[in-house]
Design a protein around this motif. Structure first.
Motif, PDB file in Angstrom:
ATOM      1  N   LEU A  69     -28.442  67.730  57.995  1.00 34.24           N
ATOM      2  CA  LEU A  69     -30.059  67.833  58.253  1.00 34.24           C
ATOM      3  C   LEU A  69     -29.686  68.350  60.139  1.00 34.24           C
ATOM      4  O   LEU A  69     -30.562  69.170  59.402  1.00 34.24           O
ATOM      5  CB  LEU A  69     -30.028  66.781  57.849  1.00 34.24           C
ATOM      6  CG  LEU A  69     -31.896  67.116  57.336  1.00 34.24           C
ATOM      7  CD1 LEU A  69     -32.057  68.068  56.227  1.00 34.24           C
ATOM      8  CD2 LEU A  69     -32.398  65.646  56.841  1.00 34.24           C
ATOM      9  N   SER A  70     -29.221  67.897  60.246  1.00 31.57           N
ATOM     10  CA  SER A  70     -29.869  67.936  61.922  1.00 31.57           C
ATOM     11  C   SER A  70     -30.044  69.740  61.912  1.00 31.57           C
ATOM     12  O   SER A  70     -30.388  70.308  62.599  1.00 31.57           O
ATOM     13  CB  SER A  70     -28.568  67.634  62.579  1.00 31.57           C
ATOM     14  OG  SER A  70     -29.533  68.134  64.044  1.00 31.57           O
ATOM     15  N   LYS A  71     -28.015  69.812  61.837  1.00 31.26           N
ATOM     16  CA  LYS A  71     -28.023  71.956  61.897  1.00 31.26           C
ATOM     17  C   LYS A  71     -28.875  72.700  60.787  1.00 31.26           C
ATOM     18  O   LYS A  71     -29.223  73.218  61.840  1.00 31.26           O
ATOM     19  CB  LYS A  71     -26.269  71.996  61.636  1.00 31.26           C
ATOM     20  CG  LYS A  71     -25.595  71.135  62.466  1.00 31.26           C
ATOM     21  CD  LYS A  71     -23.892  71.430  62.161  1.00 31.26           C
ATOM     22  CE  LYS A  71     -22.998  70.516  62.755  1.00 31.26           C
ATOM     23  NZ  LYS A  71     -21.815  70.588  62.222  1.00 31.26           N
ATOM     24  N   ASP A  93     -35.023  72.001  51.996  1.00 31.54           N
ATOM     25  CA  ASP A  93     -34.786  71.757  50.640  1.00 31.54           C
ATOM     26  C   ASP A  93     -32.822  71.540  50.890  1.00 31.54           C
ATOM     27  O   ASP A  93     -32.537  72.169  51.274  1.00 31.54           O
ATOM     28  CB  ASP A  93     -35.674  72.638  49.796  1.00 31.54           C
ATOM     29  CG  ASP A  93     -36.077  73.368  49.881  1.00 31.54           C
ATOM     30  OD1 ASP A  93     -37.196  72.441  51.213  1.00 31.54           O
ATOM     31  OD2 ASP A  93     -37.059  73.872  49.396  1.00 31.54           O
ATOM     32  N   ALA A  94     -32.542  71.056  49.479  1.00 26.30           N
ATOM     33  CA  ALA A  94     -31.026  70.978  49.090  1.00 26.30           C
ATOM     34  C   ALA A  94     -31.634  70.930  47.487  1.00 26.30           C
ATOM     35  O   ALA A  94     -32.499  71.020  47.246  1.00 26.30           O
ATOM     36  CB  ALA A  94     -30.595  70.000  49.286  1.00 26.30           C
ATOM     37  N   ILE A  95     -30.592  71.972  47.183  1.00 32.74           N
ATOM     38  CA  ILE A  95     -30.217  72.229  46.225  1.00 32.74           C
ATOM     39  C   ILE A  95     -28.490  72.196  45.237  1.00 32.74           C
ATOM     40  O   ILE A  95     -27.667  72.509  46.144  1.00 32.74           O
ATOM     41  CB  ILE A  95     -30.198  73.910  45.722  1.00 32.74           C
ATOM     42  CG1 ILE A  95     -31.954  74.393  45.354  1.00 32.74           C
ATOM     43  CG2 ILE A  95     -30.001  73.754  43.901  1.00 32.74           C
ATOM     44  CD1 ILE A  95     -32.253  75.175  45.366  1.00 32.74           C
ATOM     45  N   THR A 109     -35.922  64.782  54.316  1.00 29.86           N
ATOM     46  CA  THR A 109     -36.019  64.667  55.665  1.00 29.86           C
ATOM     47  C   THR A 109     -34.818  63.961  56.344  1.00 29.86           C
ATOM     48  O   THR A 109     -33.564  63.299  55.148  1.00 29.86           O
ATOM     49  CB  THR A 109     -37.509  64.173  56.350  1.00 29.86           C
ATOM     50  OG1 THR A 109     -37.230  63.124  55.569  1.00 29.86           O
ATOM     51  CG2 THR A 109     -38.282  64.418  55.967  1.00 29.86           C
ATOM     52  N   ILE A 110     -34.546  63.654  57.467  1.00 29.36           N
ATOM     53  CA  ILE A 110     -33.699  62.472  57.811  1.00 29.36           C
ATOM     54  C   ILE A 110     -34.097  61.361  57.697  1.00 29.36           C
ATOM     55  O   ILE A 110     -34.985  60.493  57.976  1.00 29.36           O
ATOM     56  CB  ILE A 110     -33.220  62.593  59.471  1.00 29.36           C
ATOM     57  CG1 ILE A 110     -32.903  63.998  59.641  1.00 29.36           C
ATOM     58  CG2 ILE A 110     -32.042  62.097  60.214  1.00 29.36           C
ATOM     59  CD1 ILE A 110     -32.781  64.474  61.468  1.00 29.36           C
TER      60      ILE A 110
END
Length: 110
Positions: A69-71, A93-95, A109-110
């Motif tokens: 997520l940071s990347k 977002d994530a799929i 988010t982290i």
């Protein structure tokens, strides 16, 4: 996961976004920090999308680590600066793609 399986998951995610009314701006954007699988827009909001796939939701979601997520965030910042998008609303977002379903998780988010 093999590259072929990853490419297949990205194709399914791409088709899903189009079906949901998103306009895909770019795919596989890379920076020195990492890669964003899909960059899309809808309703004036830019979406930086990470695609993950596995046999089930739990296995796929575990692959979205704090580091990943940071990347995604750092690479999104590079994209915004490179394209002079200073006042653009955006989210990460994530799929999640499984053999039977697709989940779109907005504003992770982290």
């Amino acid at each position: 996961m093999s590259r072929a399986k990853g490419d297949y998951a990205e194709e399914r995610a791409y088709a899903y976004l189009l079906e949901k009314g998103f306009m895909v701006v770019e795919r596989n954007f890379s920076s020195r920090f990492g890669e964003i699988d899909i960059i899309a827009t809808k309703g004036g909001v830019l979406h930086f999308v990470e695609v993950k796939s596995a046999l089930d939701y739990e296995l796929a979601i575990q692959n979205i680590t704090k580091s990943k997520l940071s990347k995604l965030i750092k690479t999104g910042d590079v994209y915004l600066k490179k394209n002079a998008l200073h006042n653009t609303d955006y989210m990460h977002d994530a799929i999640i793609v499984t053999p039977l379903e697709i989940w779109h998780l907005e504003n992770i988010t982290i």
